[in-house]
Design a protein around this motif. Structure first.
Motif, short mmCIF file in Angstrom:
data_model
loop_
_atom_site.label_atom_id
_atom_site.label_comp_id
_atom_site.label_asym_id
_atom_site.label_seq_id
_atom_site.Cartn_x
_atom_site.Cartn_y
_atom_site.Cartn_z
N PRO A 232 0.84 -1.20 0.00
CA PRO A 232 0.00 0.00 0.00
C PRO A 232 0.87 1.25 0.00
O PRO A 232 1.90 1.29 0.67
N CYS A 233 0.46 2.25 -0.76
CA CYS A 233 1.29 3.44 -0.95
C CYS A 233 0.60 4.72 -0.50
O CYS A 233 1.27 5.65 -0.07
N GLY B 124 -0.69 -0.50 -8.82
CA GLY B 124 -1.52 0.42 -9.57
C GLY B 124 -2.99 0.33 -9.23
O GLY B 124 -3.78 1.10 -9.75
N ALA B 125 -3.37 -0.61 -8.37
CA ALA B 125 -4.77 -0.76 -8.00
C ALA B 125 -5.17 0.29 -6.98
O ALA B 125 -4.38 0.67 -6.12
N THR C 173 -8.09 -0.74 -11.59
CA THR C 173 -6.68 -0.93 -11.94
C THR C 173 -6.36 -0.15 -13.21
O THR C 173 -5.85 -0.69 -14.18
N CYS C 174 -6.69 1.12 -13.19
CA CYS C 174 -6.44 1.94 -14.38
C CYS C 174 -5.00 2.45 -14.43
O CYS C 174 -4.59 3.00 -15.44
N HIS C 175 -4.26 2.30 -13.35
CA HIS C 175 -2.87 2.73 -13.33
C HIS C 175 -1.95 1.56 -13.66
O HIS C 175 -2.24 0.41 -13.30
N ARG C 176 -0.85 1.87 -14.31
CA ARG C 176 0.15 0.85 -14.61
C ARG C 176 1.36 0.94 -13.68
O ARG C 176 2.20 0.06 -13.67
N GLY C 177 1.47 2.01 -12.96
CA GLY C 177 2.56 2.17 -12.00
C GLY C 177 2.01 2.26 -10.60
O GLY C 177 0.80 2.25 -10.35
N SER D 284 -9.47 -5.85 -14.78
CA SER D 284 -9.49 -5.33 -13.42
C SER D 284 -9.25 -6.41 -12.38
O SER D 284 -9.17 -6.12 -11.20
N ALA D 285 -9.16 -7.66 -12.84
CA ALA D 285 -8.96 -8.82 -11.96
C ALA D 285 -10.09 -8.98 -10.96
O ALA D 285 -9.93 -9.62 -9.93
N GLN D 286 -11.28 -8.46 -11.28
CA GLN D 286 -12.43 -8.59 -10.39
C GLN D 286 -13.40 -9.66 -10.83
O GLN D 286 -14.22 -10.11 -10.05
N VAL D 287 -13.32 -10.06 -12.09
CA VAL D 287 -14.28 -10.99 -12.66
C VAL D 287 -13.53 -12.10 -13.38
O VAL D 287 -12.56 -11.83 -14.11
#
Length: 1750
Positions: free
Chosen positions: A745-746, A764-765, A781-785, A1169-1172
């Motif tokens: 977590p950031c 990025g999530a 998860t729209c961020h890649r960094g 999004s790794a949600q489904v």
């Protein structure tokens, strides 16, 4: 500590005789050459492939170096313009082997539970983002110093055990390797450095330095990990930028990133290389000075700064001094208040602003820092004293009130309190160690002095306080004991050194005796010594330990005689060890009186099944003990605090903690026991009420960010220890604990109005968490960094996030199901450091400000529209500066002011007009280092700045500011500062979280400076709600069972409590809880709930009444396609096995099973999004269409069920925005369908003209997808017309140059490229814009079934089992050449051959590692860097024929038609041993019984299709014997009850009796000849009414429905027929294409009964009584049975059917339950001997079921 033979250092090459290559190995181009720089022989390792050219120690991977030194020194030089790799296999104390790798081949830091990868780059100074690459041409010899202990502790939270192996891979020169427990300074040697507190490098290890030259000009020193070094923003001297070595680690934590400069360090007292500040580069460094005599009235005139006012870079002792003296120079003075409030400094003019001080420390959240062994009771037992980094905290246990001792500038390493609570002694960690003596009652520092020791490890006061003893290390690393006289300190005197002594023995604990102040005792590795102070000297003598001389002693305590006699002869010394021994030593005679070993006990019900094991071995690893007159408290590494009577006869009470107990202390009244854990928990056990009270919890790593919520009074913090914690601000107690295993977590922020908080992660999530429902609401998860900052508008309608790749995301939070509105790339500065103040929203919510798009600019946007309103170039603000300035953090002032504050890299805070951008004012020189966080109070009176390890408060309302007030207390840089929502408090976060009270009075008529007269406001926020009202708002009815954040669990072992229900104290009713976040595997609770886990959809009756619970699945469906998914960033890993979706934790092996499909699953697809997760299966006998199930990843529940096709679904794919799902039917159906993911309604469907093998969405354009098939590539364009979607198709033929064959696979590359694989092994590249193929090459001999692309690399998998990695970075340039492009620029980097055709694969973004599935039913973990493939999931290829179990039920064995016999660990179902016979089928298997000799003589008997019988030894893992008792295939085998005889049956009906030791067959029974033997069952003869003699009773059943029962005594060669049973069979009995077998078994609960199933007239189980010679009962069945098993412990009968169903029958109750889960006939079912587990097999898949107690 290393063993004696490894001390002080060990020459690894010499010890293992590398030149002889007997104990080491070399591979490839390894040679001995002479180096001109070192003027000696070195080893040169070179080669194009690093993995094929190396030196390895030891020679075999099964051996171990066993090196225990903390530091590893690698003396090497990289070969110019080459890559190199260094692999270390390090074993932790819990025997977990971790690979630690360093290489300039790595691009970024990566970590798993067993592997750490650190980029190591040596080149000239450049910005950090440019550091990765080849070694420079002028690479120098380097001393790489690795602190293995800290590497494991920091990155994996494990304790270092020993170094197991080393592999040095090309390309480099290596001189030698050394290990040591000492930290050497390689640049220092000679007598002139003898007085410095560093340890010079031994001559043998040192690099040669010619006379007159500097070490740093010729060599490089890399120390890792090191927190004191940072990558400089620019060279100190531009004319000559020396090379550097840089280790790059994960953002945002700075720990893995360090710089080892080649600049000299002539005057640094710290052994770590220090880089001067750019502002001080023109000054000569401070000359070393002797340590001064310090008094409160002394003034220092030498602290002036030539560059103007500000803080100075002082030596550690000078920093300590500065906090206790007044400094008049440069207008700076620091003073310590006698009331023990925080020291405050004022800089600038002598006039300060009022109130002074404006802040007062109220509370601290944290414990430990340097260690967790320092926690003491006060003599009255009312308070606990413990360190929190640099602050000493006194906590009143009844009220929770804290008071503080402030003054240390580094972490406190030791504490001691005298017997009268008059004197408190403390020492800080950083060398040279500075010690303080405090007046405990007033908190005033009485004396500050420097210890003769380099580092102080422990302190001990005499009872009167007149003597203080300390143990530590001198600058040579030797153990040192010092005794000080402290009797005159309280009277104004000084501390006097009475005696000093060095010892070569290890000292882990040291105590002054209570009966004689001149006597002491110590213990350590292999020694217990008694000390005495006499005549100004400290002398010691050893205690005769006898056989216990090799124990590792950890702590000691004195036990007084029962009569209270204070004489030494009446006192005993108790010493504990890591092996569980407690020795009772007579202090007078110096002998061991009693030696006991404590063994772990179990509380009623047994320990929690998920409890972590912190140590191994039969004894309790004791870390601490404390003694009272009535009992002894023991803390151990298994997490238990145990209370024993003084005779240690039984455990009185025990409390289980969440981590190893590091310290215990019994209160003076003996009623409370204080305990501390290495995980940062502090609490005490009340022995009367048997209630555990938690006092303090702590992050175990620096805190990165914080956020506050006003309505509930809660605080959220995120830390480098990968946790997010929620605290109650009123009580400072932890409420929630969220733990991350894979991602860090950031950033964190609360929703302003709802009980929700948002958290951003390194993957990025961005996730939202409900504090009421304790669950994840939504994830994006729209961020890649990595997410660098989060902020929300005050009304809670909008949320903003930024990431390290420069993207900015806007979310709508109007409802709990918040969603993404916009994502803008290249908005935020990508290389800016992560900071809580990187984003800022104005107080009215209308404006958004951030640093970007470059570091020199600040952009202001409209928060709703994201229209750019203002862009300010910070680099042009200071025209007088020679450096280009850059922005670091931003914050808005009150809306009425319209101010935007920007902190810059030139140590300024610039105040801008948020509308016009003009400069309003400027605060220069706020701190020598950039400020990562700043905030302005609501009334604009105070500006708060995080300035290094201090907090600065400026009077913002006064234009001519008198300078800030400076507050110390943090030992590490402050990462975040913030005002509480009511403006009454300030919080600062760094090493710990500090809560400060704002002492300024609230002024309702306070006006903003510079604002119009009408713009007046007050603070406007009332006081915080009281704790009771806040606690009542928590949804306590939803709190799960106590888990990681809960108080320790108590268990009474010897004396259970009488009366009462054991309820806890109401003060703990609000115990923190760990939230269960199943939305993502990387974010899990620290401890899993022990509630039953039911396999939903598997058991037909309700789950609450189910007799079976699915525990594990063994196998992987290799006949699927793309039926495995793995997300490295989240850790989500799922695959299919038959009808089940198996979700597995790759670290623990725990499985979840998602069931519901009626047929075998063919393919999977995971949303972006790794949600489904979508899973598809074929048609079954009960459904006309195939099934697609859409699963919620977070809960594992099926959300949607659709029936898209009448045939099998060949492929699934989600669109890049997850709005669409495409499904592709097989070659018979040839249907392409599109589904909207909002409701999963059919959007469009079309029939394809030819069979299609694959489909994929364009990841760069959600409106384009492509299909490949027979001779064509079909491009589909999606056009949205209202609610409808139309498809436009474009078909392009495959060029003839590609060759004959079909296109079998595809994947998109860099825009606009498309890669396609063919059935002939070709890979062709298409330009999707032009619709043409411009390049192809031959990649394999077989068909290409899989392609994956990322970055500039392509992975191909073929039907031949070859997995290839291709470098395709140049393909984009070849596109312009059209058909003239050649494939010579495409080359293969790596190749692996697996055990079957590749059908599925998932790789990380860099394609360095991944998971690959094959048709052999194996899932492989592939590492390209190592060139290795490791089995993750391994099932049988073919049908499983038998499952047998070891007598102790620790292992099980399976056999299969693939010819393998596999032995599994029953607890984890991990493959242990495999015996493979080629070109044969193993048809039957038996495990020798327990009575056949010793356990190590256990054997397996396996029968094969060629008629052979093989005996395998389990202990020797080898075949002992092979015999041929049959001419045809064996069908059944069994051991006699004594294990000395083997009975085997074949398909012709013969039964052979053989000796397993000699291989001779001494009897053959042909009674069943003509029909195959289906079952042989052996049991002890228990029924004496059968009228025959014998020791064994056994039966044989054959396929003609005949069962023979025999009594035998094989030692006497006697065998007699007892009974012969024949059952009628109808003409046709096939079911589902299978012929039901004839099966029989003895009843385990009644020796007179026999049970039979077979193809009879009726579908039933027949129970036959051998004594009565008749059928006594029949149990009807729904189908003919295919398998049968009887439970030994209960009256349960398991029957498997060809209809994919399992029935469990309770013979005692006459009830039954049916279970579905297999996708084929259940041809095998076996209970374990204990009846706790049931194994069932269908084809090659094995399901393991738990059988709850009946």
């Amino acid at each position: 500590m290393a063993r004696a033979w490894q001390h002080p250092f060990l020459n690894v090459f010499r010890h293992f005789r590398v030149d002889e290559w007997k104990r080491s190995a070399k591979q490839g181009d390894v040679a001995v050459v002479t180096d001109k720089t070192l003027k000696g022989a070195v080893y040169r390792i070179r080669g194009s492939v690093s993995a094929a050219n190396y030196i390895q120690l030891p020679k075999s991977s099964t051996q171990s170096l066993g090196l225990t030194g903390r530091y590893l020194y690698v003396l090497f030089r990289p070969l110019p313009s080459k890559h190199f790799v260094i692999h270390l296999d390090v074993s932790s104390k819990d025997n977990q082997v971790i690979r630690v790798s360093f290489s300039n081949l790595f691009k970024e830091f990566k970590s798993t539970a067993t592997w750490l990868q650190f980029p190591l780059v040596l080149e000239a100074r450049t910005p950090q983002r440019d550091l990765v690459g080849l070694a420079p041409s002028g690479a120098r010899w380097t001393c790489l110093q690795l602190d293995l202990q800290d590497v494991l502790l920091v990155y994996l939270n494990r304790c270092y055990g020993h170094l197991k192996s080393i592999r040095l891979c090309a390309s480099l020169l290596v001189r030698n390797l050394y290990t040591s427990d000492l930290c050497f300074e390689p640049a220092i040697s000679g007598a002139q450095w003898a007085k410095l507190p560093v340890t010079p490098m031994p001559r043998e290890m040192a690099f040669p330095v010619p006379k007159g030259e500097s070490w740093h000009d010729r060599y490089i020193h890399v120390r890792f990990p090191s927190e004191s070094l940072k990558v400089p923003s620019k060279p100190i001297e531009k004319s000559c930028s020396p090379p550097e070595a840089v280790l790059l680690g994960p953002g945002p934590q700075p720990l893995p990133c360090l710089v080892a400069s080649s600049k000299p360090v002539r005057f640094s007292v710290s052994p770590v290389v220090q880089t001067p500040s750019p502002t001080a580069s023109g000054r000569a460094p401070l000359a070393p000075r002797p340590f001064p005599e310090v008094s409160l009235s002394q003034e220092r005139s030498d602290a002036s700064n030539a560059d103007g006012p500000g803080f100075h870079s002082l030596e550690p002792w000078a920093q300590v001094e500065a906090s206790d003296v007044h400094t008049a120079a440069a207008g700076t003075h620091v003073l310590t208040h006698e009331s023990a409030e925080v020291p405050v400094a004022r800089t600038g003019s002598c006039e300060g602003f009022l109130p002074d001080p404006v802040l007062r420390l109220k509370g601290v959240i944290g414990f430990g820092g340097h260690g967790t062994r320092q926690a003491l009771w006060t003599p009255d037992g009312a308070a606990v004293v413990y360190p929190c980094h640099a602050v000493i905290v006194v906590l009143l246990v009844d009220t929770g009130e804290q008071r503080f001792f402030l003054g240390h500038t580094d972490k406190v390493s030791a504490l001691a309190l005298d017997g009268s609570s008059s004197l408190l002694a403390s020492a800080q960690a950083r060398a040279p160690s500075v010690m303080r003596l405090w007046d405990f009652q007033t908190g005033r520092c009485l004396c500050l002095f420097r210890s003769p020791m380099h580092v102080v490890c422990s302190l001990s006061f005499s009872d009167s306080g007149a003597l203080l003893c300390g143990v530590g290390k001198d600058h040579h690393g030797r153990t040192m004991v010092v005794a000080w006289g402290t009797g005159q300190v309280g009277l104004g005197g000084e501390v006097v050194v009475l005696a000093k002594a060095h010892t070569d023995f290890d000292v882990q604990a040291f105590r002054v005796t209570f009966f004689d102040e001149t006597r002491m005792a110590s213990c350590g590795q292999g020694s217990v010594r008694l000390w005495r102070l006499r005549g100004g000297a400290l002398r010691s003598c050893p205690v005769d330990l006898g056989e216990h001389h090799a124990l590792q002693f950890t702590d000691l305590a004195f036990k007084q005689a029962r009569d209270g006699c204070p004489e030494p002869s009446a006192a005993m010394l108790l010493v504990c060890s890591r092996s569980g021994h407690i020795l009772e030593i007579d202090c007078q005679r110096m002998v061991v009186r009693h030696a006991r070993r404590l063994l772990p006990t179990r509380t009623p019900g047994g320990p929690h099944p998920q409890k972590q094991t912190f140590s191994s071995g039969p004894g309790i690893a004791i870390s601490s003990l404390s003694v009272s007159p009535a009992m002894c408290a023991v803390g151990s590494e298994d997490g238990f605090l145990r209370l024993w009577p003084l005779d240690f006869s039984s455990v009185l009470l025990e409390a289980e903690h969440e981590g190893p107990v590091s310290s215990v202390c019994v209160s003076p009244d003996g009623l409370r026991v204080l305990s501390a854990t290495s995980s940062g928990h502090l609490g005490f056990l009340d022995t009367l009420s048997r209630v555990y009270h938690m006092l303090a919890r702590s992050h175990t790593a620096p805190v990165l960010a914080l956020a506050m919520e006003q309505r509930r009074g809660q605080l959220a913090t995120v830390s480098q220890d990968r946790t997010v914690r929620i605290w109650d601000l009123a009580t400072l107690q932890q409420l929630y604990d969220f733990t991350s295993s894979e991602e860090a977590p950031c950033a964190v922020t609360f929703h302003p109005t709802r009980p929700t908080f948002f958290c951003g992660f390194s993957s990025g999530a961005v996730r939202s968490f409900s504090l009421e429902a304790a669950e994840v609401l939504v994830e994006h998860t729209c961020h890649r960094g990595a997410v660098t900052s989060l902020t929300a508008t005050p009304d809670g309608r909008l949320l903003f996030s930024s990431c390290s790749q420069g993207s900015l995301a806007q979310y709508s939070c109007a409802d709990p199901q918040w969603h993404v509105l916009r994502v803008a790339a290249d908005m935020v500065c990508p290389d800016a450091p992560a900071s809580p103040s990187a984003l800022a929203v104005s107080r009215d919510g209308r404006l958004l400000a951030f640093v970007g798009p470059s570091r020199c600019t600040v952009t202001v946007m409209g928060s709703a529209s994201l229209d750019e309103l203002l862009r300010v170039d910070i680099g042009t603000l200071d025209l007088a500066s020679s450096r280009l300035d850059s922005a670091m953090a931003v914050c808005f002032g009150p809306a009425a002011l319209g101010h935007l504050l920007v902190s810059t890299s030139s140590n300024r805070v610039v105040v801008l007009d948020a509308v016009s951008g003009r400069i309003i004012r400027e605060l220069p020189g706020v701190h020598p280092e950039p400020c990562p966080s700043l905030t302005l109070s609501e009334d604009a009176r105070f500006l708060l700045i995080a300035a290094g390890r201090t907090i600065k408060v400026w009077d913002y309302a006064t234009q001519a500011s008198p300078g800030p007030q400076v507050y110390i207390g943090h030992s590490e840089p402050v990462q975040a500062v913030a005002f509480s929502p009511d403006q009454q408090q300030v919080l600062s976060a760094g090493d710990a979280v500090f809560l400060w009270d704002v002492l300024a009075a609230t002024e309702s008529d306070q006006s903003f400076p510079g604002a119009p007269p009408a713009c007046k406001t007050g603070l406007g926020a009332g006081p915080l709600e009281d704790a009771a009202s806040r606690a009542s708002e928590l949804p306590r009815q939803q709190v799960p069972k106590p888990s990681q954040a809960s108080p320790p669990r108590l268990g009474v072992c010897a004396r259970p409590p009488e009366g009462g229900d054991g309820a806890r104290d109401t003060r703990n009713s609000g115990a923190p809880r760990t939230t269960y976040l199943a939305s993502c595997k990387a974010f899990t609770p620290a401890r899993v709930s022990c509630s039953p886990h039911s396999a939903k959809g598997t058991c037909l009756p309700p789950a609450s009444g189910g007799w079976l619970r699915l525990k594990a699945v063994v196998g992987y469906s290799g006949n699927g396609r793309a039926n495995m998914v793995w997300r490295p960033d989240t850790g989500f890993f799922a695959y299919t096995c038959g009808r089940l979706v198996v979700v597995e934790d790759l670290h623990s092996g725990a499985q979840q099973h998602w069931s519901g499909h009626s047929a075998e699953i063919s393919t999977l697809a995971l949303s972006h999004s790794a949600q489904v997760l979508a899973s598809a299966s074929g048609r079954s006998s009960t459904t006309a269409h195939c099934q697609i199930r859409v699963w919620d990843v977070s809960g594992g529940l099926c959300q949607h069920l659709i029936f898209p096709h009448s045939t099998t679904v060949l492929a699934l794919a989600f669109s890049p925005d997850d709005r669409l799902l495409v499904t592709l039917g097989d070659h018979d159906g040839r249907t392409l369908a599109l589904w909207g993911t909002a409701t999963y309604d059919l959007v469009s469907s079309t029939r394809l003209p030819e069979p299609v093998h694959g489909v994929a969405f364009n990841p760069w354009d959600a409106g384009e997808l492509t299909c490949v098939g027979q001779g064509t590539v079909t491009f589909w364009l999606l056009q949205l017309r209202g609610a409808d979607i139309s498809l436009q198709v474009r078909r392009e033929p495959v060029p003839e140059a590609v060759g004959a064959g079909e296109l079998t696979s595809l994947c998109y590359g860099a825009p606009p490229l498309l890669y396609c694989g063919t059935s002939s092994g070709q890979v062709c590249v298409w330009d999707t814009r032009a619709g043409r193929c411009f390049l192809s090459w031959e990649a394999d001999d077989g068909g290409i079934g899989l392609l994956l692309f990322s970055g500039s690399r392509l992975v191909s998998g073929s039907s031949t089992g070859r997995l290839c990695l291709w470098a395709v970075g140049a393909v984009s340039e070849l596109r312009c050449k059209g058909s003239g492009a050649r494939s010579s620029s495409v080359f293969m980097e790596h190749e692996l051959v697996l055990d079957g055709a590749v059908v599925s694969a998932s790789f990380d973004d860099s394609v360095d590692m991944g998971v690959v599935g094959t048709t052999a039913g194996t899932l492989w973990f592939v590492s390209w860097a190592e060139g290795t493939s490791t089995r993750l999931i391994s099932g049988h290829r073919s049908k499983v024929n038998e499952v047998v179990f070891s007598p102790g039920e620790s292992h099980c064995a399976t056999c299969s038609e693939d010819g393998s016999v596999r032995v599994w660990a029953l607890a984890s179902m991990e493959l242990v041993i495999q015996f493979q016979v080629l070109n044969q089928s193993c048809l039957c298997l038996a495990w020798s019984p327990p009575c056949c000799g010793r356990p190590e003589q256990q054997r397996l008997a396996a029968g094969y299709g060629d008629g052979s019988l093989r005996i395998f030894s389990i202990s020797r893992t080898a075949m002992e014997l092979k015999m041929h008792p049959h001419p045809v295939a064996l069908t059944s085998v069994a051991f006699s009850t004594d294990g000395q005889t083997v009975l085997s049956g074949d398909k012709d009906g013969l039964v052979a009796v053989s000796h397993p030791r000699t291989g001779t067959t001494f009897r053959v029974l042909s009674d069943h000849q003509g029909a195959p033997i289906s079952t042989i069952c052996v049991t002890c003869k228990e029924c004496e009414d059968l009228g025959v003699e014998g020791t064994d009773l056994w039966l044989a059943a054959s396929g003609d429905q005949r069962v023979s029962v025999w009594a035998s005594d094989w030692l006497r060669n006697r065998c007699e027929l007892v009974d012969w049973l024949s059952f009628p069979m109808p003409a046709t009995t096939e079911t589902q294409g299978h012929l039901p077998p004839s099966l029989a078994a003895f009843c385990p609960w009644d020796g007179a009964l026999l049970m039979y199933v077979g193809p009879g007239v009726y579908k039933e189980v027949i129970i036959y009584n051998l004594c009565q010679k008749q059928v006594v009962e029949k149990i009807p069945l729904p189908f003919f049975a295919m398998s049968l098993s009887l439970s030994p412990g209960t009256h349960l009968l398991a029957v498997g059917f060809a209809e994919c169903m399992l029935r469990l029958v309770d013979c005692a109750m006459g009830t039954a339950q049916d279970f579905a889960g297999h996708d084929n006939a259940v041809h095998l079912c076996r209970f374990t001997p204990s009846a706790r587990l049931l194994f069932t097999a269908a084809r090659n898949e094995i399901l393991v079921w738990e059988v709850p107690g009946r």
